[in-house]
Design an enzyme around this catalytic site. Structure first.
Site, PDB file in Angstrom:
ATOM      1  N   THR A 101       0.551  -1.406   0.027  1.00 49.79           N
ATOM      2  CA  THR A 101       0.282   0.186  -0.014  1.00 49.79           C
ATOM      3  C   THR A 101       1.239   1.492   0.394  1.00 49.79           C
ATOM      4  OG1 THR A 101      -1.849  -1.063   1.386  1.00 49.79           O
ATOM      5  CG2 THR A 101      -2.190   0.668   1.261  1.00 49.79           C
ATOM      6  N   THR A 105      -3.734   1.265  -3.338  1.00 49.23           N
ATOM      7  CA  THR A 105      -3.126  -0.050  -2.587  1.00 49.23           C
ATOM      8  C   THR A 105      -3.221  -1.137  -4.039  1.00 49.23           C
ATOM      9  OG1 THR A 105      -2.389  -1.801  -1.668  1.00 49.23           O
ATOM     10  CG2 THR A 105      -4.771  -1.511  -1.673  1.00 49.23           C
ATOM     11  N   SER A 147     -14.478  -5.103   3.106  1.00 49.00           N
ATOM     12  CA  SER A 147     -13.108  -5.194   3.799  1.00 49.00           C
ATOM     13  C   SER A 147     -12.479  -4.880   4.135  1.00 49.00           C
ATOM     14  CB  SER A 147     -13.889  -6.457   4.883  1.00 49.00           C
ATOM     15  OG  SER A 147     -12.483  -6.714   5.729  1.00 49.00           O
ATOM     16  N   SER A 148     -11.621  -3.576   4.331  1.00 52.26           N
ATOM     17  CA  SER A 148     -10.436  -2.868   3.624  1.00 52.26           C
ATOM     18  C   SER A 148      -9.044  -2.461   5.668  1.00 52.26           C
ATOM     19  CB  SER A 148     -10.383  -2.112   2.715  1.00 52.26           C
ATOM     20  OG  SER A 148      -8.998  -1.403   2.593  1.00 52.26           O
ATOM     21  N   GLY A 194       0.515  -0.175   4.993  1.00 46.47           N
ATOM     22  CA  GLY A 194       1.205  -2.169   6.019  1.00 46.47           C
ATOM     23  C   GLY A 194       0.138  -3.061   6.557  1.00 46.47           C
ATOM     24  N   GLY A 195      -1.433  -2.854   5.589  1.00 47.62           N
ATOM     25  CA  GLY A 195      -2.090  -4.355   6.306  1.00 47.62           C
ATOM     26  C   GLY A 195      -2.661  -3.911   7.300  1.00 47.62           C
TER      27      GLY A 195
END
Length: 535
Positions: A341, A359, A402-403, A424-425
């Site tokens: 991202t 991302t 959903s993020s 960074g997830g």
């Protein structure tokens, strides 16, 4: 129990802030930030700046985001005293079939916590690609809220793409980490793995057709990308590689513009994209924190960090239950290190402020570069569950719902004070929310908050902490949680990569800076974009 990994590297990490009364831009690549700040110098606004920055990243940081990605944007419009959120997330092909993604129990879970599938088809290659929303989102933002032409805003990105990607050690690291995935795709391998090996520092990579693609978008915008000649070439490449995405899927892409989710905290109003982003978890975390610390002390104490960690654990547990990763009474599940991202923020002299996160999902996304356009494509199919019967189960035409992305703009007394986001997830929301909380709870300025040690907690069985914390804080956290003591590193990224700007409404001074562990990051003040000194 405490696990310690802080004896690896010996660094003292600081990063300078860009300062100006005419606005600033912060980005994960300083050259992209300079491309954005040039829009401010030319009389543009914060929206022009953020769009220019986002397009420039295609040429200087292609592994994190780009034309083949999707994301969210939050905009504060100073004159209107109004916040807007844009959702330009990706969608699955209309002909998506669960049988294309059989679960393989021998493979690790995806970054979103869903099961791996045979041949990694949901995270690598053409079947892992969703319809990208990035161009739709950027074009929408510019046409609705920008002040400059698309051609003017995209010119720096086109120049950078024509120049080619200048490889430094950080670029070589990114390529090396993903060399196996890149090697699966002939086009990506030819670009990033010359001679079969990761490109070496001081070389220059040409991404065929990328500059031309950017020129087409500059001329025709989202219309040509989703419904015109460019769309035809993109879909042709996708289908030749085995994707089920059709022209109809591309033509149906749309941007959602809506009122952002609101969280109130210590006199601030925070705006985020809402429940489909990390915004709901942020609001829940802050509510837990306020309950635990009704009146903050003058500076953070060990009890502060216990409260922050407990709040993060609680909101992450609820999130995992909502998405089906956990049944209601289950225990923690392992998480992953941050890897993906790009986040950026901008502010102008009028007080307009923007936070954008978009991302490819994983680093280098699917690993696929489309031959006719030079676009590196996402692997956002891994946002979805390959098992039937869950809220995020794959279905034809379904939008990412959903993020972890959590771009945030904070307003107080009618003035945008700061915007912050991160890459960074799973690490994104904890990093963004802690930075915001330090400014709101303790009155820290942006530099202090970005440089302060952080922890990471996402209901995975342990809490990760920076060894720069005071011993009393580490001791108190260790009494409450299983700790993983791990320093901030360039790689792996263990605490996310934060990008942020702030503005003092009394003095007009604007600051922009990024996470100190990322050497290519940077803030930029308004100045003419001059490619010559960049080589």
């Amino acid at each position: 129990m405490t696990r310690s990994h802080h004896d690896i590297d010996n660094w003292t990490l600081t990063t300078p802030a860009a300062r100006s009364q005419n606005g600033v831009v912060a980005s994960q690549h300083r050259v992209a930030a300079q491309a954005g700040a040039a829009q401010l110098d030319a009389g543009g606004n914060a929206i022009d700046a953020i769009v220019a920055t986002a397009y420039a990243l295609n040429a200087v940081e292609p592994w994190m985001s780009g034309l083949g990605g999707s994301g969210f944007m939050v905009i504060w419009l100073a004159k209107e005293q109004h916040a807007v959120a844009l959702d330009f997330q990706g969608t699955l092909a209309g002909d998506t079939r669960l049988e294309d993604y059989p679960v393989d129990p021998n493979l690790p879970a995806t970054p979103m916590g869903f099961p791996g599938v045979v041949d990694n088809a949901n995270i690598e290659g053409y079947r892992s690609i969703t319809v990208p929303g990035a161009v739709a989102g950027l074009d929408h933002a510019l046409s609705r809220f920008g002040s400059r032409s698309r051609n003017d805003v995209m010119t720096p990105a086109i120049q950078l793409a024509e120049r080619g990607l200048q490889v430094d050690w950080f670029t070589s690291l990114q390529i090396g980490v993903c060399a196996r995935t890149l090697a699966r795709d002939p086009m990506s391998a030819s670009i990033y793995l010359p001679g079969g090996h990761p490109a070496t520092p001081e070389s220059r990579l040409r991404i065929p057709n990328l500059a031309g693609t950017l020129r087409e978008i500059a001329a025709g915008g989202a219309e040509t990308f989703y419904r015109g000649a460019l769309a035809e070439r993109i879909v042709s490449d996708l289908q030749a590689g085995g994707s089920r995405i059709s022209r109809e899927d591309f033509a149906a892409c749309e941007v959602f513009e809506y009122a952002p989710m609101v969280a109130e905290h210590r006199g601030y109003t925070l705006y985020t994209p809402g429940e489909v982003s990390g915004g709901l978890r942020q609001r829940e975390m802050l509510a837990h924190t306020f309950e635990a610390i009704p009146t903050p002390p003058e500076s953070p104490t060990p009890a502060t960090w216990v409260a922050y960690a407990e709040a993060l654990e609680a909101c992450w547990r609820q999130h995992k239950i909502r998405t089906g990763v956990l049944p209601p009474r289950a225990g923690p599940v392992d998480g992953e290190n941050g890897a993906c991202t790009s986040s950026m923020s901008s502010v102008d002299a009028e007080g307009n402020m923007v936070a954008l996160t978009y991302t490819l999902l994983n680093r280098f996304g699917s690993g696929v570069t489309l031959p006719s356009t030079g676009m590196l494509m996402n692997d956002s199919v891994s946002y979805f569950d390959p098992r039937p019967g869950y809220p995020t189960t794959m279905a034809g035409g379904k939008r990412v719902n959903s993020s972890n992305m959590c771009p945030t703009v904070a307003v107080r007394d009618g003035e945008a004070r700061f915007s912050v986001g991160a890459s960074g997830g799973n690490l994104i929301m904890p990093a963004v929310t802690q930075g915001a909380a330090l400014m709101m709870d303790f009155g820290m300025n942006l530099e202090e908050a970005v440089h302060h040690p952080r922890l990471d907690a996402s209901y995975r069985g342990s809490v990760r902490v920076d060894p720069r914390f005071e011993p009393a804080t580490l001791k108190r956290l260790g009494e409450r949680f299983e700790l993983e003591i791990a320093q901030q590193l360039v790689f792996p990224k263990l605490y996310a990569c934060v990008s942020a700007v702030s503005r003092d409404p009394e003095t007009g001074e604007c600051l922009g800076l990024n996470d100190p562990t990322q050497t290519i990051c940077g803030g930029a003040a308004p100045a003419r974009f001059d490619l010559d000194p960049l080589g």
